[in-house]
Motif scaffolding. Structure first.
Motif, mmCIF file in Angstrom:
data_model
loop_
_atom_site.group_PDB
_atom_site.id
_atom_site.type_symbol
_atom_site.label_atom_id
_atom_site.label_comp_id
_atom_site.label_asym_id
_atom_site.label_seq_id
_atom_site.Cartn_x
_atom_site.Cartn_y
_atom_site.Cartn_z
ATOM 1 N N PHE A 127 0.830 -1.203 0.000
ATOM 2 C CA PHE A 127 0.000 0.000 0.000
ATOM 3 C C PHE A 127 0.868 1.259 0.000
ATOM 4 C CE2 PHE A 127 -2.405 3.297 2.273
ATOM 5 C CZ PHE A 127 -3.539 3.363 1.479
ATOM 6 N N SER A 130 2.643 1.903 -3.279
ATOM 7 C CA SER A 130 1.717 2.421 -4.282
ATOM 8 C C SER A 130 1.329 3.874 -4.000
ATOM 9 C CB SER A 130 0.460 1.545 -4.319
ATOM 10 O OG SER A 130 -0.536 2.143 -5.111
ATOM 11 N N GLN A 131 0.896 4.127 -2.768
ATOM 12 C CA GLN A 131 0.313 5.426 -2.455
ATOM 13 C C GLN A 131 1.338 6.513 -2.131
ATOM 14 O OE1 GLN A 131 -3.133 5.902 -2.827
ATOM 15 N NE2 GLN A 131 -2.729 3.939 -3.796
ATOM 16 N N TYR A 137 1.768 -1.252 -9.976
ATOM 17 C CA TYR A 137 1.638 -2.597 -9.436
ATOM 18 C C TYR A 137 2.751 -3.499 -9.962
ATOM 19 C CZ TYR A 137 -3.047 -1.490 -7.618
ATOM 20 O OH TYR A 137 -4.104 -0.963 -6.943
ATOM 21 N N MET A 155 -3.731 -4.605 -2.359
ATOM 22 C CA MET A 155 -4.292 -3.254 -2.470
ATOM 23 C C MET A 155 -5.787 -3.254 -2.161
ATOM 24 S SD MET A 155 -2.025 -0.976 -2.907
ATOM 25 C CE MET A 155 -3.051 0.403 -3.414
#
Length: 169
Positions: A127, A130-131, A137, A155
């Motif tokens: 997470f 990604s964020q 991905y 996710m």
């Protein structure tokens, strides 16, 4: 006597019998009398906030468990606050936020950390990659040595967890 009154009476008795001991236990861990006093009070407030009083065979062990969680939260908050202040110190003064903005940012960081702590480590890492890092991905899968399918499922799990934390039923 009502259940609530019985519960309050039991907590009052627990407070009278164990508050001094708990305060000392916390003071030894925190090296700060005022912070120990605050966390001792918070421990008993947690008990008052419960709907039911549990049967306590080992009250000190129970109080220690609650207080330990509060100590961990205290140190986590201090670490986040220190990291935030160090980041602010590296910026030009013209871009420094006001004390109110700092307090709001620290509160938001503490809340984010609390929510993310509820995730399994790998899901949390995926997470954050990604964020925060903005990785795709595919890039996350390559970095962690997992498939894109694993990243997608992680996710979904992380987003569902965050949603439940923000919008409890």
């Amino acid at each position: 006597m009502s259940t609530a009154a019985t519960c309050r009476a039991a907590i009052g008795s627990l407070y009278r019998e164990h508050h001094g001991w708990l305060h000392g236990w916390l003071r030894r861990r925190l090296n700060c009398n005022q912070q120990a006093a605050d966390l001792a009070q918070d421990t008993f407030l947690r008990l008052l906030a419960k709907d039911e009083m549990v049967d306590l065979r080992e009250p000190r062990a129970y109080l220690t468990t609650i207080a330990h969680g509060l100590v961990v939260n205290h140190w986590r908050r201090k670490a986040l606050e220190q990291a935030y202040l160090e980041e602010l110190a590296s910026r030009p003064e013209a871009f420094a936020p006001s004390p109110e903005e700092r307090a709001l940012a620290i509160e938001a960081l503490v809340e984010i950390a609390r929510v993310l702590d509820g995730l399994p480590p790998r899901v949390r890492d995926i997470f954050l990659l990604s964020q925060i890092e903005g990785l795709t991905y595919s890039a996350i899968g390559s970095e962690l040595g997992v498939s894109i399918n694993v990243v997608q499922k992680a996710m979904i799990r992380a987003m569902a967890h965050c949603y439940k934390a923000l919008y409890p039923a």
